[in-house]
Scaffold this active site. Structure first.
Site, PDB file in Angstrom:
ATOM      1  N   SER A  91      -1.971  45.848  33.484  1.00 56.95           N
ATOM      2  CA  SER A  91      -1.610  44.992  32.211  1.00 56.95           C
ATOM      3  C   SER A  91      -2.326  45.395  31.003  1.00 56.95           C
ATOM      4  CB  SER A  91      -2.021  43.655  32.670  1.00 56.95           C
ATOM      5  OG  SER A  91      -3.666  43.788  32.937  1.00 56.95           O
ATOM      6  N   HIS A 136       2.658  42.537  37.312  1.00 57.98           N
ATOM      7  CA  HIS A 136       3.381  42.975  35.974  1.00 57.98           C
ATOM      8  C   HIS A 136       4.701  43.648  36.318  1.00 57.98           C
ATOM      9  CE1 HIS A 136       0.544  40.984  33.574  1.00 57.98           C
ATOM     10  NE2 HIS A 136      -0.409  41.346  34.437  1.00 57.98           N
ATOM     11  N   LYS A 161       4.346  34.648  36.293  1.00 58.46           N
ATOM     12  CA  LYS A 161       4.786  35.342  35.152  1.00 58.46           C
ATOM     13  C   LYS A 161       6.102  35.380  34.882  1.00 58.46           C
ATOM     14  CE  LYS A 161       0.317  38.058  35.413  1.00 58.46           C
ATOM     15  NZ  LYS A 161      -0.466  37.151  34.945  1.00 58.46           N
TER      16      LYS A 161
HETATM   17  N1  PLP Z   1      -2.983  40.378  39.465  1.00 55.14           N
HETATM   18  C1  PLP Z   1      -2.910  40.873  38.052  1.00 55.14           C
HETATM   19  C2  PLP Z   1      -2.733  42.451  38.152  1.00 55.14           C
HETATM   20  C3  PLP Z   1      -2.672  39.947  37.314  1.00 55.14           C
HETATM   21  O1  PLP Z   1      -2.565  40.558  35.686  1.00 55.14           O
HETATM   22  C4  PLP Z   1      -3.077  38.590  37.337  1.00 55.14           C
HETATM   23  C5  PLP Z   1      -3.125  37.774  36.232  1.00 55.14           C
HETATM   24  O2  PLP Z   1      -3.400  37.837  35.079  1.00 55.14           O
HETATM   25  C6  PLP Z   1      -3.304  38.505  38.760  1.00 55.14           C
HETATM   26  C7  PLP Z   1      -3.414  39.205  39.521  1.00 55.14           C
HETATM   27  C8  PLP Z   1      -3.546  36.930  39.026  1.00 55.14           C
HETATM   28  O3  PLP Z   1      -2.198  36.085  39.125  1.00 55.14           O
HETATM   29  P1  PLP Z   1      -2.335  34.364  39.030  1.00 55.14           P
HETATM   30  O4  PLP Z   1      -2.277  34.103  37.339  1.00 55.14           O
HETATM   31  O5  PLP Z   1      -0.907  34.229  39.786  1.00 55.14           O
HETATM   32  O6  PLP Z   1      -3.661  34.007  39.550  1.00 55.14           O
END
Ligand code: PLP
Length: 425
Positions: A212, A240, A271
Site C-alpha cells: 500500500s 489492495h 476498501k
Molecule cells: N492488510 C492490508 C495490506 C491493509 O492495507 C489493511 C488496511 O489498511 C489491512 C490489512 C486491514 O484491513 P481492515 O481495515 O479490514 O482491518
C-alpha cells in the site's frame, strides 16, 4: 420526592461539572500515568509524526465536504478504488439488510450470531476467489491476527516480506512458528530463507499482494515457483487488489496467472468491496473449518452487522456481473500516471491505483500536501517512520468514480504546487 438538579447530580456523583462532565481519576498512580502519556504525546508531536484526523461532513466519495470548511474538495486518499462506498445499490442493500436482519447480533458467530446472510456472503466470497470456502471476520486486521496462530506451530516456519502490513506482522508475532523476514520482494533472499527453513514441517510464505505504500505488486509467479521448489505454501493479503486487479478483478493471483498456486487469501470488505468494514480468509475447506474452531478474533468477537454484510454482498454481485467499473478505474489510473510523469513527477509502482508521488524530503511532502488541500485536492504526505527515511511521498489513490476532469484538476494542482516548491524533474 422532588430533588433539585444539583442534588440529582450529586447523587449520580456528577460533581460540579455536571452529570456528563469527564472525571479525572484521582491518586498518585493516575497522575503519573497522565504525565507519562503527555510526555509521550509531546514526543510524537516533536518527532513530526503526529497524525491528525480531518473530519468529513459528507459521504465518502470523490467529492467531499470537510467539517468546518467548504465543500468541493476532490478526494484522492481513500481506498474507495471502485467508488462503491456510496453506490446507491450498495446503500440500498445495507438498508434492506438492516431492516430485515436488525442492527446486530449481540453475539459471536458460534453462540447465536450466524444468519443466512453471513453464510451467503461466505459462499459468495469463496466463489468470487474460486476457493473452497471462506470465513468472515470483523476486519482484515482480525483475519491476519487470527490465521497464523491457528495454523502454525513450533514445528513450522513462516517467511514474511519485510514490508508486509502491520496486521500480518502482528499476526505472525502471535504464532509460535519459526519466523523469517525476507527483504522486500527479494527472491534471492526468500530462496536463502526457504533453504534454511527446510528443516521444518511446513513453510508458509506470507506477502501482501499489492503493497500500500509503494503501489508495487508482489512477484507472485516467482514466489510460487520458489514455493513449489521448496515445498512451501503461499499466503497473500489482497486488501489492495481484491475487486480490481486481474482481468476479472479477482486480485493479484489472477493478474499474475497463479490462482491455483496460492493457497490462502486474506482480504478486506473495507476498501474496494463497498468500504464498510469486515475481512475474510478464503482457501481450503479444512483450513476454514479449523479457523472457525481456533481463530481467536473469530471466536471471541461479535458477528459482522447485517448492514455491513449487505454492502459487501451487493458489491460482490456488482463485480461478478461486470468488470466495467474496474476497467474504468484502470483507465483513470493510466491517465493520472502518464500525465504526472509527463509533468515531471516520479510515480512509484506500476499500473496500480495507489500512485505514490515520490518527493524524498519529509517537509516537502507535508507542505505540498497542505498546498494541494488549499487548492481543493485532498492528498496525504507520508514520511518516516511510515516509509523509509529519504523516501517521503504524497500518496494519491485513484477511484473509478473520479471523472477525467477530477484527474486533470489533480495533475494541474500538482504541477503548480510542484513548480512552486521546485519538486519537478
Ligand atoms: N492488510 C492490508 C495490506 C491493509 O492495507 C489493511 C488496511 O489498511 C489491512 C490489512 C486491514 O484491513 P481492515 O481495515 O479490514 O482491518
Amino acid at each position: 420526592m422532588w430533588r433539585s438538579a444539583a442534588a440529582v447530580r450529586a447523587l449520580r456523583g456528577g460533581g460540579a461539572g455536571g452529570a456528563g462532565a469527564p472525571r479525572a481519576a484521582s491518586g498518585a498512580a493516575a497522575a503519573r500515568l497522565r504525565q507519562r502519556l503527555e510526555n509521550e504525546l509531546e514526543d510524537i508531536r516533536g518527532a513530526g509524526t503526529w497524525k491528525s484526523e480531518r473530519v468529513i461532513a459528507s459521504r465518502q466519495g470523490p467529492h467531499l465536504r470537510l467539517a468546518g470548511g467548504g465543500g468541493g474538495i476532490i478526494n484522492f486518499c481513500a481506498n474507495n478504488y471502485l467508488g462503491l462506498s456510496s453506490h446507491p445499490e450498495v446503500i440500498r442493500a445495507a438498508v434492506e439488510a438492516l431492516e430485515k436482519f436488525g442492527a446486530g447480533l449481540s453475539s459471536v458467530r458460534f453462540i447465536c450470531g450466524t444468519q443466512s446472510i453471513h453464510k451467503d456472503l461466505e459462499e459468495k466470497i469463496a466463489r468470487f476467489h474460486q476457493r473452497e470456502d471462506a470465513i468472515l471476520y470483523a476486519s482484515c486486521f482480525d483475519a491476519n491476527a487470527g490465521i497464523f496462530e491457528a495454523l502454525l506451530t513450533p514445528e513450522d516456519a513462516v517467511l514474511s516480506d519485510e514490508l508486509n502490513h502491520a496486521s500480518i506482522i502482528d499476526g505472525i508475532r502471535l504464532c509460535k512458528a519459526n519466523k523469517y523476514r525476507y527483504k522486500h520482494m527479494d527472491m534471492q533472499d526468500l530462496e536463502a530463507k526457504l533453504q534454511e527453513a527446510q528443516k521444518y514441517r511446513l513453510r508458509l510464505v506470507a506477502t501482501d499482494g499489492a503493497f500500500s505504500m509503494d503501489g508495487d505488486i508482489a512477484p507472485l509467479r516467482e514466489i510460487c515457483q520458489l514455493a513449489q521448489k521448496y515445498d512451501a505454501l503461499v499466503f497473500i493479503d489482497e486488501c489492495h487488489a481484491t475487486g480490481f486487479l486481474g482481468p476479472n478483478g479477482r486480485g493479484t493471483d489472477e493478474l499474475l496467472g497463479v490462482m491455483d498456486k496460492v493457497t490462502i487469501i486474506n482480504s478486506t470488505l473495507g476498501k474496494a468491496l463497498g468500504g464498510a468494514a469486515g475481512g475474510y480468509t478464503t482457501g481450503p475447506k479444512p483450513l476454514i473449518d479449523l479457523l472457525r474452531q481456533r481463530s481467536r478474533p473469530y471466536l471471541f468477537s461479535n458477528s459482522l452487522p447485517p448492514a455491513v454484510v449487505g454492502c459487501a454482498s451487493k458489491a460482490l454481485d456488482l463485480l461478478m456481473e461486470s468488470n466495467a467499473i474496474a476497467q474504468s478505474m484502470a483507465a483513470k489510473t493510466q491517465r493520472f500516471r502518464s500525465k504526472m510523469t509527463a509533468a515531471g513527477f516520479t510515480i512509484s509502482g506500476k499500473d496500480h491505483p495507489i500512485c505514490p508521488v515520490m518527493l524524498g524530503d519529509a517537509r516537502l511532502a507535508s507542505v505540498m500536501a497542505e498546498d494541494m488541500l488549499n487548492r481543493g485536492i485532498y492528498v496525504i504526505g507520508f514520511s518516516y517512520p511510515v516509509v523509509p527515511k529519504g523516501k517521503a511521498r504524497i500518496r494519491v489513490q485513484i477511484s473509478a468514480v473520479h471523472s477525467d476532469e477530477d484527474i486533470d484538476c489533480c495533475v494541474d494542482a500538482f504541477t503548480e504546487v510542484g513548480r512552486k516548491h521546485g519538486a519537478l524533474r
